[in-house]
Write a protein that holds these residues in place. Structure first.
Motif, PDB file in Angstrom:
ATOM      1  N   PHE A  56       0.826  -1.202   0.000  1.00  0.00           N
ATOM      2  CA  PHE A  56       0.000   0.000   0.000  1.00  0.00           C
ATOM      3  C   PHE A  56       0.860   1.252   0.000  1.00  0.00           C
ATOM      4  O   PHE A  56       0.633   2.175  -0.792  1.00  0.00           O
ATOM      5  CB  PHE A  56      -0.941  -0.006   1.210  1.00  0.00           C
ATOM      6  CG  PHE A  56      -1.690   1.282   1.391  1.00  0.00           C
ATOM      7  CD1 PHE A  56      -2.765   1.578   0.568  1.00  0.00           C
ATOM      8  CD2 PHE A  56      -1.310   2.194   2.351  1.00  0.00           C
ATOM      9  CE1 PHE A  56      -3.457   2.770   0.718  1.00  0.00           C
ATOM     10  CE2 PHE A  56      -1.989   3.381   2.514  1.00  0.00           C
ATOM     11  CZ  PHE A  56      -3.065   3.670   1.692  1.00  0.00           C
ATOM     12  N   ARG A  60       1.223   4.071  -2.996  1.00  0.00           N
ATOM     13  CA  ARG A  60       0.956   5.486  -2.720  1.00  0.00           C
ATOM     14  C   ARG A  60       2.156   6.357  -3.091  1.00  0.00           C
ATOM     15  O   ARG A  60       2.000   7.445  -3.645  1.00  0.00           O
ATOM     16  CB  ARG A  60       0.606   5.699  -1.248  1.00  0.00           C
ATOM     17  CG  ARG A  60      -0.732   5.160  -0.835  1.00  0.00           C
ATOM     18  CD  ARG A  60      -1.872   5.809  -1.567  1.00  0.00           C
ATOM     19  NE  ARG A  60      -1.852   7.245  -1.362  1.00  0.00           N
ATOM     20  CZ  ARG A  60      -2.473   8.129  -2.133  1.00  0.00           C
ATOM     21  NH1 ARG A  60      -3.149   7.725  -3.164  1.00  0.00           N
ATOM     22  NH2 ARG A  60      -2.386   9.412  -1.875  1.00  0.00           N
ATOM     23  N   GLN A  63       2.199   6.609  -6.895  1.00  0.00           N
ATOM     24  CA  GLN A  63       1.141   7.507  -7.363  1.00  0.00           C
ATOM     25  C   GLN A  63       1.475   8.961  -7.058  1.00  0.00           C
ATOM     26  O   GLN A  63       1.260   9.839  -7.902  1.00  0.00           O
ATOM     27  CB  GLN A  63      -0.197   7.141  -6.725  1.00  0.00           C
ATOM     28  CG  GLN A  63      -0.796   5.870  -7.267  1.00  0.00           C
ATOM     29  CD  GLN A  63      -2.069   5.475  -6.540  1.00  0.00           C
ATOM     30  OE1 GLN A  63      -2.432   6.077  -5.534  1.00  0.00           O
ATOM     31  NE2 GLN A  63      -2.742   4.455  -7.042  1.00  0.00           N
ATOM     32  N   ASP A  64       1.997   9.241  -5.890  1.00  0.00           N
ATOM     33  CA  ASP A  64       2.370  10.610  -5.545  1.00  0.00           C
ATOM     34  C   ASP A  64       3.503  11.106  -6.439  1.00  0.00           C
ATOM     35  O   ASP A  64       3.518  12.272  -6.841  1.00  0.00           O
ATOM     36  CB  ASP A  64       2.776  10.714  -4.080  1.00  0.00           C
ATOM     37  CG  ASP A  64       1.596  10.582  -3.133  1.00  0.00           C
ATOM     38  OD1 ASP A  64       0.446  10.702  -3.601  1.00  0.00           O
ATOM     39  OD2 ASP A  64       1.837  10.355  -1.927  1.00  0.00           O
TER      40      ASP A  64
END
Length: 78
Positions: A56, A60, A63-64
């Motif tokens: 996870f 993240r 994606q950031d």
């Protein structure tokens, strides 16, 4: 859900704390798997949980990073 948690806790407690005290010929031993699984199952759950958290966080971060890259690219185009 609380009932399931209480049952699981009671089952595991009996499995790990009371079975070593009881004689091997006791019929209670037939209700439980081998004691080595009392350590393997929680260890597997911990490894899977840590892996899920790591996946996870990794997703993240990716994606950031992609969002930040798009934002800087848009600024350069303007």
């Amino acid at each position: 859900m609380l009932l399931l948690a209480a049952f699981t806790f009671l089952y595991y407690t009996i499995w790990t704390l009371l079975l070593p005290i009881l004689d091997r010929s006791s019929p209670v031993h037939t209700w439980f798997p081998s004691r080595e699984w009392a350590l393997r199952i929680p260890a597997l759950i911990v490894v899977l949980g840590i892996s899920a958290i790591g996946m996870f966080l990794g997703l993240r971060i990716i994606q950031d990073g992609q969002t930040a890259h798009r934002a800087t690219r848009r600024r350069k185009e303007q």
